[in-house]
Design a protein around this motif. Structure first.
Motif, PDB file in Angstrom:
ATOM      1  N   GLU B 144       0.827  -1.209   0.000  1.00  0.00           N
ATOM      2  CA  GLU B 144       0.000   0.000   0.000  1.00  0.00           C
ATOM      3  C   GLU B 144       0.860   1.257   0.000  1.00  0.00           C
ATOM      4  OE1 GLU B 144      -2.618   0.026   3.359  1.00  0.00           O
ATOM      5  OE2 GLU B 144      -3.670   1.864   2.751  1.00  0.00           O
ATOM      6  N   ARG B 179      -2.876   3.096  -9.095  1.00  0.00           N
ATOM      7  CA  ARG B 179      -3.748   2.731  -7.971  1.00  0.00           C
ATOM      8  C   ARG B 179      -3.295   3.421  -6.677  1.00  0.00           C
ATOM      9  NH1 ARG B 179      -2.053  -0.272  -4.359  1.00  0.00           N
ATOM     10  NH2 ARG B 179      -0.522  -1.429  -5.578  1.00  0.00           N
ATOM     11  N   TYR B 180      -1.992   3.389  -6.430  1.00  0.00           N
ATOM     12  CA  TYR B 180      -1.396   4.020  -5.238  1.00  0.00           C
ATOM     13  C   TYR B 180      -1.703   5.522  -5.208  1.00  0.00           C
ATOM     14  CZ  TYR B 180       2.813   6.005  -2.854  1.00  0.00           C
ATOM     15  OH  TYR B 180       3.689   6.712  -2.074  1.00  0.00           O
ATOM     16  N   THR B 182      -4.055   7.243  -6.807  1.00  0.00           N
ATOM     17  CA  THR B 182      -5.498   7.482  -6.648  1.00  0.00           C
ATOM     18  C   THR B 182      -5.920   7.260  -5.194  1.00  0.00           C
ATOM     19  OG1 THR B 182      -5.740   6.605  -8.877  1.00  0.00           O
ATOM     20  CG2 THR B 182      -7.758   6.862  -7.601  1.00  0.00           C
ATOM     21  N   SER B 183      -5.386   6.202  -4.619  1.00  0.00           N
ATOM     22  CA  SER B 183      -5.734   5.861  -3.242  1.00  0.00           C
ATOM     23  C   SER B 183      -5.214   6.920  -2.260  1.00  0.00           C
ATOM     24  CB  SER B 183      -5.175   4.468  -2.946  1.00  0.00           C
ATOM     25  OG  SER B 183      -5.044   4.269  -1.573  1.00  0.00           O
ATOM     26  N   ARG B 186      -7.259  10.024  -1.899  1.00  0.00           N
ATOM     27  CA  ARG B 186      -8.520   9.865  -1.153  1.00  0.00           C
ATOM     28  C   ARG B 186      -8.305   9.969   0.360  1.00  0.00           C
ATOM     29  NH1 ARG B 186      -9.585   4.927  -3.982  1.00  0.00           N
ATOM     30  NH2 ARG B 186     -10.568   5.356  -5.999  1.00  0.00           N
ATOM     31  N   ARG B 187      -7.061   9.867   0.772  1.00  0.00           N
ATOM     32  CA  ARG B 187      -6.751   9.984   2.206  1.00  0.00           C
ATOM     33  C   ARG B 187      -7.115  11.416   2.648  1.00  0.00           C
ATOM     34  NH1 ARG B 187      -2.688   6.828   5.372  1.00  0.00           N
ATOM     35  NH2 ARG B 187      -1.847   8.252   6.940  1.00  0.00           N
TER      36      ARG B 187
END
Lengths: 213, 213
Positions: B144, B179-180, B182-183, B186-187
């Motif tokens: 992650e 993916r990393y 984008t994720s 969102r934090r």
């Protein structure tokens, strides 16, 4: 510990740091052209970009990135006093390591040294030199080292300044930088490392010359 | 503490780190074109290269270089756990901070973003992207964060990946990196910082547009 290096690359700084620390280490030469190590292995399996230095500490631990390795060596051998001992001094050393890595090494010198960089690229990089070397000049105007004591940041800066000899950057234009560089190269660990790596550098040039078997 | 920043510059990472730490700080915008601060002062008196971020800690202490500032924030607010606590973890975090600073930020993105860089310079920089982003892709394939926990290195990498939007680098080509990124956005701290700085970025574009008084 095993240090992967190429003659007179920025790994010169780690060799100096290890000498300053009196650390036991083996040095494995990497040919920057073929990426073969002197052990006959493919260095790209150690570092996917083929960049030196890499420090193999033990079976589990491999560290890359020159400034990270230099800080590791300073911390691993505290008796050599290669870094300030107070937190703020440590932050300032890291600031200077970063400045050397980003503004001098990668921004100015890599494009000037790389054969794949064309004339427009070299002009772009060269135009960035005066402002950056001017910062170093002002810093060194009234001091012997970048910080209040000799640190691994001086080893890194010396490694980068060594490259000016094969670029259009004439250090004489920055008198304090020139004095500092000349003085560091007289320091026993630097003189030893420079002599050893210069000899290997000329062997490397001969080996990689066109027409050489 | 006072953070000098420009909207969506690499100083975005320090803003995120300060939010993550719950640190009290004032944020002073620097116009990247005119080098004027929103306080009406000349930023070149703070940083001779005009680069953000710079962190004014108190009357005596000013720190520059993004990665050095990020490490300072992580150490100053240990309860936020923005860095590994073990020495080897710290070395690895520094290795990644250096990789992002040297191989991505300065080698690939600065020439792609700078107006003074001509087409040959941009091609030279762009050609270096796949190998470097490939390293990050392999690192992130099964994790992650860059390290075993969220660290300030993730904040720096996110700040750099944000820039791909205005370059020919399409992150979709590196699915784990995409993916990393984008994720991370969102934090909550990242989403807040991104929203705030995006609004300021559009105001900056308008202010510095040709013909604007």
């Amino acid at each position: 510990m095993k240090l992967y290096f190429s003659p007179l690359a920025c790994s010169f700084a780690t060799r100096v740091a290890l000498y300053e620390a009196g650390a036991a280490a083996t040095f494995v030469e990497v040919d920057p052209l073929t990426k073969q190590t002197e052990e006959g292995t493919d260095y790209l399996t150690v570092h996917p970009l083929g960049l030196v230095p890499a420090l193999l500490i033990d079976d589990r631990r491999l560290l890359t990135e020159n400034a990270a390795i230099l800080q590791f060596v300073a911390e691993e051998f505290p008796r050599a006093e290669l870094a300030p001992s107070d937190p703020w001094g440590k932050s300032l050393m890291l600031q200077w390591l970063l400045f050397i890595a980003t503004e001098l090494h990668k921004t100015v010198f890599v494009p000037l040294l790389e054969k794949i960089a064309g004339p427009e690229v070299k002009s772009y990089a060269l135009a960035k030199a005066p402002l950056r070397l001017g910062c170093v000049e002002r810093r060194l105007a009234d001091r012997e080292f970048l910080l209040d004591q000799f640190t691994v940041a001086d080893a890194y800066l010396c490694a980068v300044l060594n490259w000016s000899a094969v670029t259009p950057i004439h250090l004489e234009r920055w008198p304090s930088v020139h004095r500092y560089h000349t003085s560091l190269l007289r320091r026993p660990t630097f003189a030893r490392a420079f002599g050893e790596e210069r000899a290997l550098y000329f062997r490397e040039l001969e080996r990689d010359a066109p027409g050489h078997p």
